[in-house]
Design an enzyme around this catalytic site. Structure first.
Site, mmCIF file in Angstrom:
data_model
loop_
_atom_site.group_PDB
_atom_site.id
_atom_site.type_symbol
_atom_site.label_atom_id
_atom_site.label_comp_id
_atom_site.label_asym_id
_atom_site.label_seq_id
_atom_site.Cartn_x
_atom_site.Cartn_y
_atom_site.Cartn_z
ATOM 1 N N SER A 153 47.666 43.333 30.035
ATOM 2 C CA SER A 153 48.207 43.962 31.236
ATOM 3 C C SER A 153 48.042 43.121 32.488
ATOM 4 C CB SER A 153 47.556 45.322 31.434
ATOM 5 O OG SER A 153 46.160 45.190 31.568
ATOM 6 N N HIS A 197 50.322 49.883 27.646
ATOM 7 C CA HIS A 197 51.360 49.374 28.552
ATOM 8 C C HIS A 197 52.687 49.170 27.830
ATOM 9 C CE1 HIS A 197 49.337 48.742 32.395
ATOM 10 N NE2 HIS A 197 48.267 48.458 31.692
ATOM 11 N N LYS A 251 50.100 56.557 31.646
ATOM 12 C CA LYS A 251 50.996 55.524 32.179
ATOM 13 C C LYS A 251 52.445 56.019 32.046
ATOM 14 C CE LYS A 251 47.572 51.949 32.041
ATOM 15 N NZ LYS A 251 46.538 51.551 31.080
HETATM 16 C C1 PLP Z 1 45.089 51.764 30.953
HETATM 17 C C2 PLP Z 1 44.546 51.206 29.693
HETATM 18 C C3 PLP Z 1 43.525 51.850 28.999
HETATM 19 C C4 PLP Z 1 42.845 53.062 29.541
HETATM 20 O O1 PLP Z 1 43.675 54.171 29.470
HETATM 21 P P1 PLP Z 1 43.194 55.526 30.166
HETATM 22 O O2 PLP Z 1 43.947 56.581 29.427
HETATM 23 O O3 PLP Z 1 43.566 55.408 31.604
HETATM 24 O O4 PLP Z 1 41.737 55.607 29.969
HETATM 25 C C5 PLP Z 1 43.125 51.327 27.780
HETATM 26 N N1 PLP Z 1 43.694 50.217 27.271
HETATM 27 C C6 PLP Z 1 44.661 49.565 27.936
HETATM 28 C C7 PLP Z 1 45.262 48.323 27.336
HETATM 29 C C8 PLP Z 1 45.118 50.024 29.165
HETATM 30 O O5 PLP Z 1 46.053 49.361 29.812
#
Ligand code: PLP
Length: 399
Positions: free
Chosen positions: A188, A216, A245
């Site tokens: 990311s 992502h 997201k």
């Molecule tokens: C955002 C993200 C997380 C965490 O996700 P949440 O649901 O906000 O805890 C875990 N792994 C990756 C690759 C992320 O981008």
């Protein structure tokens, strides 16, 4: 702790904080008024927002709000229980089945966040006889999850397939019983996709399984937004992801995979066993988000068209980008202070972005990470390009 012990401790923390400030690494949170969206209101100003993970623009979608309100009215506000005591409603199981179906997996299990999903995944599944092989740029939650498990750990340089193969050989030579390769589907900070075709082929050659964290990607990469494995045309063994997201942006995570994996996690995953069930509003909106996502080819097309236009415009302006196709478009600046100055110069010009610097990215690789979403218009992007050109000149990032 004695009073003087506590005073010394707090003074020590103050020194650490002063050090963070002195290095230009202090993160400060801006206060947003009103909903997350293509535009946000900050300190009475309307800003174009280029730093949310709101890829499909669903964070303030009326259909999700309606679904969440109806669920709250009908099923209550909170569960006041972990899942296995009295915290499972029919909707929780419906969403788990729906996520599994969407991802082509046998079942799935919900967590409070993907951070928890990744934190709870490895320890129940792998023992000291086993091996986990992890990409060096994996998300912090995967790193922490692996630390909590007793399997032998191997690490390969980001997306370096020769190194992955060397680690697979090492794990085999060390006599590993089971081997799991763990990778982000999308890295990311860079917007780079994992090389899932090659990873799958190597894993198969060495009898290993593959786990992908697709936070992502789920909702917009690949056919119907089924994520990076679908995009690469491969199947993987375990997928983790987030509702925080593209799928509405609230919170909640999940693991999807074969039935015995999910069944054992329901018995043993600590963040599942010892943490509260997701609230009905979030679960219902998650179902509504999947309804939208499955037929959102128009939103996905707009998202990728925006990403293409945005990249081309920034390159024309003379910025250095990392190459790629993902709606994450990092503008590389190098120096942390320059990245912060650029972010604040953009803020002054009505564009909300965040500078990323150590420890989130390596020292010397500070950047502004921009992210496209489907709701941004051509006018929005032209406005942002003007702001980037002007800000870049003002802070010395452009000649
Ligand atoms: C955002 C993200 C997380 C965490 O996700 P949440 O649901 O906000 O805890 C875990 N792994 C990756 C690759 C992320 O981008």
């Amino acid at each position: 702790m004695t009073d003087s012990g506590k005073a010394a401790f707090l003074a020590h923390l103050g020194e650490v904080l002063a050090g963070i400030e002195a290095e230009g690494l202090m993160k400060r949170e801006r206060l947003i008024h009103g909903p997350q969206g293509a535009h946000v209101e900050v300190a009475g100003r309307r800003l174009l927002n280029l730093c949310a993970n709101n890829y499909l623009g669903l964070a303030d979608d009326p259909r999700l709000i309606t679904a969440a309100s109806a669920a709250m009215a009908g099923q209550g506000y909170g569960m006041a229980s972990v899942r296995f005591i009295c915290g499972t409603q029919n909707m929780h199981r419906a969403l788990e089945a729906r996520i599994a179906g969407f991802l082509g997996m046998e079942d799935s299990i919900l967590f409070a966040a993907c951070f928890d999903a990744n934190g709870g995944l490895f320890e129940p599944l792998l023992g000291p006889e086993d091996a986990v092989i992890s990409d060096s740029l994996n998300h912090a939650s995967i790193i922490d999850g692996i630390r909590l498990c007793k399997a032998k750990r191997y690490r390969y340089a980001n997306s370096d397939m020769a190194d992955l193969e060397a680690q697979l050989q090492a794990a085999r030579a060390d006599g590993a019983r089971f081997i799991l390769v763990a990778t982000d589907g999308v890295f990311s900070m860079d917007g780079y996709l994992a090389k899932l075709g090659e990873i799958r082929a190597l894993a198969d050659r060495y009898g290993a399984m593959v786990m992908v964290d697709d936070c992502h990607a789920t909702g917009f990469m690949g056919p119907q937004g089924r994520g990076t494995p679908a995009h690469a045309g491969v199947s993987v063994d375990i997928l983790t992801g987030t509702l925080g997201k593209a799928l509405g942006g609230a919170l909640g995570g999940y693991i999807a995979g074969p039935q015995p994996v999910i069944d054992l996690l329901r018995q043993r995953a600590r963040p599942y066993l010892f943490s509260n069930a997701l609230p009905p509003a979030v679960v219902a909106a998650g179902l509504a988000a999947l309804d939208i996502v499955e037929t959102a080819d128009d939103l996905r097309a707009q998202l990728f068209e925006n990403a293409r236009y945005w990249r081309a415009g920034l390159e024309d302006a003379g910025f250095r980008l990392l190459p790629g196709e993902h709606p994450i478009v990092p503008v590389m600046l190098g120096d942390a202070v320059l990245a912060q100055n650029m972010a604040s110069a953009l803020y002054d010009r009505g564009v909300y972005v965040a500078g990323f610097f150590f420890p989130v990215v390596p020292k010397g690789q500070a950047r502004i990470r921009t992210q496209m979403n489907a709701r941004l218009t051509r006018d929005d992007l032209d406005f942002a390009l003007d702001a980037f050109r002007a800000a870049g000149k003002a802070v010395g990032a452009l000649a």
